[in-house]
Design a protein around this motif. Structure first.
Motif, PDB file in Angstrom:
ATOM      1  N   ARG A 171      45.475  32.950  28.072  1.00 45.52           N
ATOM      2  CA  ARG A 171      45.402  33.213  29.642  1.00 45.52           C
ATOM      3  C   ARG A 171      46.740  32.704  29.928  1.00 45.52           C
ATOM      4  O   ARG A 171      47.214  33.346  31.011  1.00 45.52           O
ATOM      5  CB  ARG A 171      44.281  32.435  30.178  1.00 45.52           C
ATOM      6  CG  ARG A 171      44.053  32.531  31.720  1.00 45.52           C
ATOM      7  CD  ARG A 171      42.986  31.703  31.881  1.00 45.52           C
ATOM      8  NE  ARG A 171      42.271  32.037  33.383  1.00 45.52           N
ATOM      9  CZ  ARG A 171      42.927  31.355  34.598  1.00 45.52           C
ATOM     10  NH1 ARG A 171      44.072  30.853  34.344  1.00 45.52           N
ATOM     11  NH2 ARG A 171      42.555  32.015  35.666  1.00 45.52           N
ATOM     12  N   ASP A 223      40.741  37.002  33.822  1.00 47.74           N
ATOM     13  CA  ASP A 223      39.270  36.153  33.104  1.00 47.74           C
ATOM     14  C   ASP A 223      38.668  37.416  32.660  1.00 47.74           C
ATOM     15  O   ASP A 223      37.993  37.326  31.288  1.00 47.74           O
ATOM     16  CB  ASP A 223      38.802  35.311  33.963  1.00 47.74           C
ATOM     17  CG  ASP A 223      39.731  34.086  34.445  1.00 47.74           C
ATOM     18  OD1 ASP A 223      40.457  33.692  33.311  1.00 47.74           O
ATOM     19  OD2 ASP A 223      39.626  33.483  35.342  1.00 47.74           O
ATOM     20  N   ARG A 224      38.241  38.366  33.476  1.00 48.95           N
ATOM     21  CA  ARG A 224      37.654  39.592  33.121  1.00 48.95           C
ATOM     22  C   ARG A 224      38.149  40.284  32.097  1.00 48.95           C
ATOM     23  O   ARG A 224      37.530  40.740  30.828  1.00 48.95           O
ATOM     24  CB  ARG A 224      37.336  40.480  34.252  1.00 48.95           C
ATOM     25  CG  ARG A 224      35.884  41.348  34.134  1.00 48.95           C
ATOM     26  CD  ARG A 224      36.022  42.107  35.294  1.00 48.95           C
ATOM     27  NE  ARG A 224      35.640  41.112  36.780  1.00 48.95           N
ATOM     28  CZ  ARG A 224      35.598  41.636  37.880  1.00 48.95           C
ATOM     29  NH1 ARG A 224      35.896  42.658  38.261  1.00 48.95           N
ATOM     30  NH2 ARG A 224      35.426  40.751  38.666  1.00 48.95           N
ATOM     31  N   ASN A 254      37.433  40.210  23.881  1.00 44.42           N
ATOM     32  CA  ASN A 254      36.758  39.660  22.908  1.00 44.42           C
ATOM     33  C   ASN A 254      35.889  40.648  22.236  1.00 44.42           C
ATOM     34  O   ASN A 254      35.508  40.247  21.014  1.00 44.42           O
ATOM     35  CB  ASN A 254      36.056  38.306  23.218  1.00 44.42           C
ATOM     36  CG  ASN A 254      37.094  36.927  23.794  1.00 44.42           C
ATOM     37  OD1 ASN A 254      38.127  37.145  23.245  1.00 44.42           O
ATOM     38  ND2 ASN A 254      36.399  36.386  24.801  1.00 44.42           N
ATOM     39  N   HIS A 255      35.520  41.549  22.897  1.00 46.18           N
ATOM     40  CA  HIS A 255      34.457  42.349  22.086  1.00 46.18           C
ATOM     41  C   HIS A 255      35.028  43.951  21.804  1.00 46.18           C
ATOM     42  O   HIS A 255      34.362  44.812  21.770  1.00 46.18           O
ATOM     43  CB  HIS A 255      33.339  42.587  22.998  1.00 46.18           C
ATOM     44  CG  HIS A 255      32.678  41.469  23.461  1.00 46.18           C
ATOM     45  ND1 HIS A 255      31.775  40.721  22.494  1.00 46.18           N
ATOM     46  CD2 HIS A 255      32.670  40.753  24.767  1.00 46.18           C
ATOM     47  CE1 HIS A 255      31.478  39.577  23.176  1.00 46.18           C
ATOM     48  NE2 HIS A 255      32.061  39.605  24.461  1.00 46.18           N
ATOM     49  N   GLU A 275      37.607  38.299  28.708  1.00 45.74           N
ATOM     50  CA  GLU A 275      36.053  38.466  28.183  1.00 45.74           C
ATOM     51  C   GLU A 275      35.706  39.748  27.561  1.00 45.74           C
ATOM     52  O   GLU A 275      35.320  39.766  26.356  1.00 45.74           O
ATOM     53  CB  GLU A 275      35.157  38.293  29.426  1.00 45.74           C
ATOM     54  CG  GLU A 275      33.537  38.417  29.284  1.00 45.74           C
ATOM     55  CD  GLU A 275      32.757  38.125  30.179  1.00 45.74           C
ATOM     56  OE1 GLU A 275      31.616  38.517  30.095  1.00 45.74           O
ATOM     57  OE2 GLU A 275      33.325  38.176  31.430  1.00 45.74           O
ATOM     58  N   ARG A 276      36.398  40.821  27.947  1.00 47.75           N
ATOM     59  CA  ARG A 276      36.217  42.041  27.258  1.00 47.75           C
ATOM     60  C   ARG A 276      37.033  42.215  26.203  1.00 47.75           C
ATOM     61  O   ARG A 276      36.621  42.952  25.188  1.00 47.75           O
ATOM     62  CB  ARG A 276      36.639  43.233  28.361  1.00 47.75           C
ATOM     63  CG  ARG A 276      35.452  43.357  29.479  1.00 47.75           C
ATOM     64  CD  ARG A 276      36.063  44.160  30.506  1.00 47.75           C
ATOM     65  NE  ARG A 276      35.043  44.662  31.418  1.00 47.75           N
ATOM     66  CZ  ARG A 276      34.181  43.964  32.372  1.00 47.75           C
ATOM     67  NH1 ARG A 276      34.496  42.728  32.634  1.00 47.75           N
ATOM     68  NH2 ARG A 276      33.236  44.445  33.276  1.00 47.75           N
TER      69      ARG A 276
END
Length: 327
Positions: free
Chosen positions: A253, A277-278, A284-285, A281-282
């Motif tokens: 970050r 931040d969004r 990570n997948h 999060e995405r």
């Protein structure tokens, strides 16, 4: 105490490459006539990317290890983490001239990287000259990116071999031979050497023609070679042993915040932390790249300012499509 690093990962160009100690005895190549260093010719976009690049301390150490040992640098990591930009940053900071680029595909061969011989054009010109074969053969030979990098420059050139993992299974072993010897032959010029021992040929970067004697090209200073890989295949152990391997991790970050501020400015970056931040999060997948985040931040900022659709909804739509495209 002075820093042992000659590449420090800053945006300030300097001549630190000239302060390197002599290479190990097993990495000494030609000490004959030299080709002058390349000056100028940078594309503005490449300069911008090079100046904004910041490497982790571990990456800096491994880059400098490759410089000291005169070894290729094999850079691995997910798409978009800055593997190619690292080559630009090294060459820009150390005043090595524009980076020579060699994008690799499944059809790439070693010879394409070394040189190209336009035999058809030569035969055509010979026929027009009523069979006179004494036409300067150098007019039909152009050195490839690797072949140009291996010229005996007084200061090493930087070469980016992009996505080597996409190449033929034999390409790493073929490259290994050239990396170890620091030289190569141009058979067409070897055969012509008896009647024309020195021939001037074109280079991959479109610079002035350079002399090649007896069909032999041998480097003076081993090039700064950066090979990138997305991890799509394994490499032969012998190849890995002769490279300095560095894995670039995706930015966290704090690093992403610095990148957004450097690329897009303070005004945009101050409104972008929720998108960072969004994005994290995405990521990570799925394999989202940093430039995709920059695209999303830039577009949503200007769309919201011009009264477009909801910022959060547009960001979600963009990141969803970008994620699908990178999956």
């Amino acid at each position: 105490m002075s820093d042992w690093r000659v590449f420090r990962g800053t945006e300030v160009p300097h001549d630190g490459i000239d302060t390197l100690p002599a290479p190990p005895s097993w990495r000494v190549f030609d000490d004959g006539p030299v080709v002058p260093p390349v000056v100028g010719g940078w594309r503005p976009a490449d300069i911008e990317r090079a100046k904004l690049y910041r490497a982790d301390p571990d990456v800096l150490d491994l880059v400098n290890a490759a410089l000291y040992l005169r070894r290729p640098l094999l850079v691995t990591g997910k798409p978009g983490v800055g593997k190619s930009t690292l080559a630009l940053a090294i060459s820009y900071e150390l005043n090595l001239g524009p980076v020579l680029r060699w994008p690799v595909t499944s059809r790439t061969t070693l010879q394409e990287g070394l040189y190209k011989y336009d035999a058809i054009s030569r035969l055509h010109d010979v026929s027009l000259n009523k069979g006179d074969a004494d036409i300067d053969i150098g007019r039909y030979i152009t050195l490839g990116p690797l072949g140009t990098a291996l010229l005996p420059y007084s200061r090493p050139r930087a070469l980016l071999v992009d996505e080597i993992d996409k190449g033929d299974i034999d390409l790493p072993n073929d490259l290994l031979t050239v990396f170890e010897s620091g030289d190569y032959q141009i058979p067409e010029l070897v055969r012509a050497a008896r009647s024309r021992p020195t021939v001037h040929v074109s280079t991959a970067d479109g610079g002035p023609s350079v002399p090649v004697s007896d069909g032999q090209v041998r480097c003076r200073s081993f090039p700064v070679i950066v090979l990138t890989s997305n991890g799509e295949r394994e490499f032969p152990p012998a190849f890995l042993r002769r490279c300095i391997v560095v894995d670039i991790r995706p930015p966290d970050r704090e690093q992403l915040t610095r990148i957004v501020r450097a690329r897009l400015g303070d005004e945009i970056s101050e409104t972008a932390m929720d998108l960072v931040d969004r994005f994290l999060e995405r990521r990570n997948h799925g394999d989202l790249a940093t430039d995709q985040l920059l695209n999303a931040i830039y577009l949503t900022f200007h769309a919201a300012r011009e009264g477009g659709r909801g910022r959060e909804d547009l960001a979600d739509q963009l990141l969803r499509h970008l994620r699908a495209a990178s999956a």
